[in-house]
Every structure is written in C-alpha cells, then in structure tokens.
Design a protein around this motif. Structure first.
Motif, PDB file in Angstrom:
ATOM      1  N   ALA A  28     -13.458  -6.764 -14.104  1.00  0.00           N
ATOM      2  CA  ALA A  28     -12.493  -6.244 -13.136  1.00  0.00           C
ATOM      3  C   ALA A  28     -12.785  -5.582 -12.052  1.00  0.00           C
ATOM      4  O   ALA A  28     -14.042  -4.992 -12.014  1.00  0.00           O
ATOM      5  N   ILE A  29     -12.215  -5.810 -10.935  1.00  0.00           N
ATOM      6  CA  ILE A  29     -12.540  -5.409  -9.689  1.00  0.00           C
ATOM      7  C   ILE A  29     -12.307  -4.121  -9.411  1.00  0.00           C
ATOM      8  O   ILE A  29     -10.990  -3.884  -9.415  1.00  0.00           O
ATOM      9  N   PRO A  30     -13.130  -2.953  -9.375  1.00  0.00           N
ATOM     10  CA  PRO A  30     -12.697  -1.816  -9.223  1.00  0.00           C
ATOM     11  C   PRO A  30     -11.911  -1.424  -7.547  1.00  0.00           C
ATOM     12  O   PRO A  30     -12.395  -1.826  -6.585  1.00  0.00           O
ATOM     13  N   VAL A  31     -10.768  -0.800  -7.635  1.00  0.00           N
ATOM     14  CA  VAL A  31     -10.111  -0.604  -6.400  1.00  0.00           C
ATOM     15  C   VAL A  31      -9.516   0.827  -6.138  1.00  0.00           C
ATOM     16  O   VAL A  31      -9.190   1.329  -7.487  1.00  0.00           O
ATOM     17  N   ILE A  32      -9.744   1.414  -5.272  1.00  0.00           N
ATOM     18  CA  ILE A  32      -9.323   3.001  -4.959  1.00  0.00           C
ATOM     19  C   ILE A  32      -7.652   2.638  -4.768  1.00  0.00           C
ATOM     20  O   ILE A  32      -7.126   1.970  -4.020  1.00  0.00           O
ATOM     21  N   LEU A  33      -7.050   3.640  -5.511  1.00  0.00           N
ATOM     22  CA  LEU A  33      -5.581   3.680  -5.652  1.00  0.00           C
ATOM     23  C   LEU A  33      -5.045   3.865  -4.273  1.00  0.00           C
ATOM     24  O   LEU A  33      -4.174   2.995  -3.722  1.00  0.00           O
ATOM     25  N   SER A  34      -5.692   4.725  -3.162  1.00  0.00           N
ATOM     26  CA  SER A  34      -4.894   4.892  -1.928  1.00  0.00           C
ATOM     27  C   SER A  34      -5.119   3.660  -1.171  1.00  0.00           C
ATOM     28  O   SER A  34      -4.673   3.491   0.016  1.00  0.00           O
ATOM     29  N   GLU A  35      -6.243   2.564  -1.564  1.00  0.00           N
ATOM     30  CA  GLU A  35      -6.351   1.340  -0.703  1.00  0.00           C
ATOM     31  C   GLU A  35      -5.570   0.208  -1.199  1.00  0.00           C
ATOM     32  O   GLU A  35      -5.867  -0.802  -0.664  1.00  0.00           O
ATOM     33  N   ILE A  36      -4.751   0.315  -2.277  1.00  0.00           N
ATOM     34  CA  ILE A  36      -4.469  -0.891  -2.855  1.00  0.00           C
ATOM     35  C   ILE A  36      -3.427  -1.540  -2.106  1.00  0.00           C
ATOM     36  O   ILE A  36      -3.324  -2.782  -2.137  1.00  0.00           O
ATOM     37  N   LYS A  37      -2.404  -0.818  -1.249  1.00  0.00           N
ATOM     38  CA  LYS A  37      -1.385  -1.430  -0.589  1.00  0.00           C
ATOM     39  C   LYS A  37      -2.159  -2.471   0.809  1.00  0.00           C
ATOM     40  O   LYS A  37      -1.662  -3.448   0.937  1.00  0.00           O
ATOM     41  N   THR A  38      -3.184  -1.821   1.137  1.00  0.00           N
ATOM     42  CA  THR A  38      -3.799  -2.563   2.432  1.00  0.00           C
ATOM     43  C   THR A  38      -4.686  -3.789   1.742  1.00  0.00           C
ATOM     44  O   THR A  38      -4.789  -4.703   2.520  1.00  0.00           O
ATOM     45  N   LYS A  39      -5.085  -3.701   0.671  1.00  0.00           N
ATOM     46  CA  LYS A  39      -5.999  -4.696   0.059  1.00  0.00           C
ATOM     47  C   LYS A  39      -5.244  -5.586  -0.700  1.00  0.00           C
ATOM     48  O   LYS A  39      -5.842  -6.618  -1.074  1.00  0.00           O
ATOM     49  N   ALA A  40      -3.853  -5.355  -0.694  1.00  0.00           N
ATOM     50  CA  ALA A  40      -3.270  -6.144  -1.827  1.00  0.00           C
ATOM     51  C   ALA A  40      -3.311  -7.581  -1.753  1.00  0.00           C
ATOM     52  O   ALA A  40      -3.340  -8.477  -2.782  1.00  0.00           O
ATOM     53  N   THR A  41      -3.202  -8.389  -0.530  1.00  0.00           N
ATOM     54  CA  THR A  41      -3.173  -9.573  -0.312  1.00  0.00           C
ATOM     55  C   THR A  41      -4.343 -10.244  -0.786  1.00  0.00           C
ATOM     56  O   THR A  41      -4.123 -11.488  -1.496  1.00  0.00           O
ATOM     57  N   ASP A  42      -5.502  -9.731  -0.751  1.00  0.00           N
ATOM     58  CA  ASP A  42      -6.836 -10.307  -1.297  1.00  0.00           C
ATOM     59  C   ASP A  42      -6.773 -10.128  -2.860  1.00  0.00           C
ATOM     60  O   ASP A  42      -7.829 -10.719  -3.420  1.00  0.00           O
TER      61      ASP A  42
END
Lengths: 178, 185
Positions: A28-42
């Motif tokens: 699984a790719i770790p993602v910071i919760l606060s960044e999820i909307k900005t990185k969502a497309t990728d």
C-alpha cells in the motif's frame, strides 16, 4: 465415527474450501490524510494506506467511519463488512482503494426529479458526510435533500469544473495502533 | 438404504446440525430488518451536559477532561480528547463520548453498550470472514436440502405433499412472496 459422518464431512469441505492459495499482497502507498484530496487523481485505483484517529463510526449500520480532523470517509467492504463503534477515538492504519463520486448537474437533476415524483429517497451514500451526521441532519427528509441539492449546485458553479468530487476509501484492512 | 429413509435422515441430521445457524440468522434477520426503527447492535443513551464555568480551548488539558468525567461518574472511561473545531471539545470514552460546545458550555454525553447476543449475531450475519462465508454457504445448501426433504417426510394423506394440506400450505408459502414481489415492482 460413522455416526458423526455428516458433521465431519461438512467440516472437511469447509477446511478445503478455505485452503485456497492467497493472492500476492500489493504494497500500500502511504498517504497523509490532509494531502489526499490534492493527490487523489494520481491515487485512483491504487492501494493506499492512511493513518488517523477514528472520529466517528456510523451507529446504525457500522458501514462507514470518518477519519481524522478531515472527517475522511472510509467505507466497509466485502473484506470488512462493518466497523465497530469501539474504534472511535482509536488511532488506526487503514488500507484500501480510493473512490471518487462525481456529482454533476445530471446527477442533481435526477435526484431532484426523484424527490419531485414523490419518491422516498434515503440518504445518498455518495454525498453523505460526517458534517451531516454531526449536525443530526435527517438526510432522508425531502427538505434536507432539496437544500443539499441547492448547496451542491452552488459549489459546482463556484468550482468551475462542472462537477464536485467526493472521495472515500473502500477498506481492505484496518490495524489499530496500541 | 431406501431413498425415503435417506431423505428423513438428511432432514433430521441437517436440522440438528444447523439449528444454531437458524437461530443466528433468524434473530439477526428480524433485528436488521428493522434497522430504521432501532439500533440492533448498541444500546445508546444520551445525557445533557452543562459546564459549571465556561472554559477556553487553551485551558483544557487531560487533567481537566478527567475531572469533568469524574463529575459525570465516567473517570475510568477516558480514552482520548480532541477539538473538532475551535469551539468544540470531543472526549472519547471506552463506551461512548462527550461533546461540548465551549461557547455555550452545553453539550451531550452518549453512552454506548453492545446488545448482548444480538450484537454478535448481527456481526456474523454481515459475513465477517472467509471461513464464515463458506460455512454460511454450506448452511444455505443445507437449508435447501432441509426444505426439499421436508416436503417428502410424510408419505400419504392430507398432510403429505400430495394431500390438500401439504400441497396447499406449500403453494401459499410460494404465493405470498410472489404476490408481494408483484406488488412492489
């Protein structure tokens, strides 16, 4: 032995059925919760992991929980069919697949037509947020839904993309941090 | 072994074997059918909470929260607290939560307890894992066998599947869901 043939036979079928080889695990790719909307497309279609505190678990069905101050929605799946309310306040790592629900004018027009035709429309999972739950909004009420439609129309116009996106995670696994 | 004897043995033994599963699915089925009318998993109680004195977010720490819980007889229940917004304090308890609006000093405490048995039955009903999935599949096949074999337990007379009662009751049992289906579509 012969007397218990039926239960033994059933138990054997059960064990052999569960002995199927497991598919290889994807990292699984770790993602910071606060960044999820900005990185969502990728991140669409990829297995991601999120860390956060469980802010709320749906009381009635246990089918969704909301993570962190962002109140990010995590949905139950075949892997984990319900969430326990006891998870509230716990720090967890959740993995799953990111899901986007796009709400556009066609969606809103159909929704509005359903209401005008007198259909009893239950809350829409796509647009259901922690805010609505926290405010105690009755999302099955027609007036609430008409207000929601009005608000989403305004957001679509303000966004300029012709749609608004609601993101959620379809859960694969949950680990509670001690 | 005669076919009729095998039929009776299967009906009897599968009936015994899956008695527990019938209870689990029947009881949780009723509970989950009425999901909109009640919460089948938890007993949730709500209480109003009013702070004696107003307090700002900066003044609140773990000790203060625990003293608040002490006043509510919930000291041992503390799990964690945080601020969903500048004016809201949320305290997570082991069995519930407290949410207070710091501007008004008013809020609510929610206590949550699992419904004994029902919570566990409902959990299983929602299919918690692979083992259960297979076991419940086997149960469904067994139910089919129990239902079909049940039709042929009695050989003859009004109570048999060939008699007016057996055939009539079976037909009614099929017609009711069919009529309801036609009413809904």
């Amino acid at each position: 032995m012969k007397k218990f043939l039926l239960p033994i036979l059933l138990f054997s079928v059960l064990l052999s059925a569960c002995n199927n080889p497991k598919p290889a695990k994807t990292e699984a790719i770790p993602v910071i919760l606060s960044e999820i909307k900005t990185k969502a497309t990728d991140l669409m279609g990829k297995l991601i992991s999120l860390d956060g505190m469980v802010a709320h678990v749906c009381r009635e069905s246990g089918k969704r929980l909301f993570l962190g101050e962002e109140s990010f929605k995590v949905l139950a799946s075949n892997k984990i069919p319900t969430f326990k309310v006891e998870l509230e306040g716990s720090d967890i790592t959740v993995t799953g697949y990111l899901k986007e629900d796009r709400i556009d004018e066609t969606y809103l027009a159909n929704w509005e037509k359903e209401l005008q035709d007198g259909a009893k429309v239950q809350l829409k999972e796509e647009t259901h947020t922690y805010d609505a739950e926290a405010k105690g909004l009755d999302e099955s009420a027609i007036t609430t839904q008409l207000d929601q439609i009005k608000g989403y129309r305004e957001q679509i116009v303000a966004g300029g993309k012709g749609f608004i996106s609601f993101y959620s995670l379809e859960v694969e696994s949950i680990t509670e941090k001690k | 072994m005669k076919l009729r004897k095998l039929n009776s043995i299967l009906h009897r033994d599968l009936g015994y074997l899956f008695f527990g599963m019938c209870l689990i699915y029947a009881i949780s089925g009723i509970a989950l059918n009425h999901l909109r009318d009640w919460n089948p998993n938890y007993v949730i109680k709500k209480f109003d909470v009013t702070l004696n004195e107003k307090i700002s977010r900066d003044e609140i720490n773990k000790d203060w929260v625990i003293s608040l819980l002490d006043d509510l007889d919930m000291k041992k229940e503390y799990k964690k607290h945080y601020f969903p917004s500048n004016s809201t304090l949320k305290v997570f308890l082991n069995h519930g939560n407290v949410e207070i609006n710091l501007e008004t000093g008013k809020g609510a405490m929610e206590t949550i307890r699992k419904r004994p048995l029902l919570n566990q039955f409902n959990y299983l009903h929602y299919n918690p894992g692979a083992l259960w999935k297979w076991f419940s599949d086997i149960f469904c096949v067994a139910l089919l066998i129990i239902a079909i074999s049940g039709l042929f337990i009695i050989r003859s007379g009004k109570n048999s599947i060939k008699g007016w009662k057996g055939a009539g009751y079976t037909a009614i049992g099929i017609l009711i869901p069919l009529i309801l289906f036609l009413m809904y579509i």
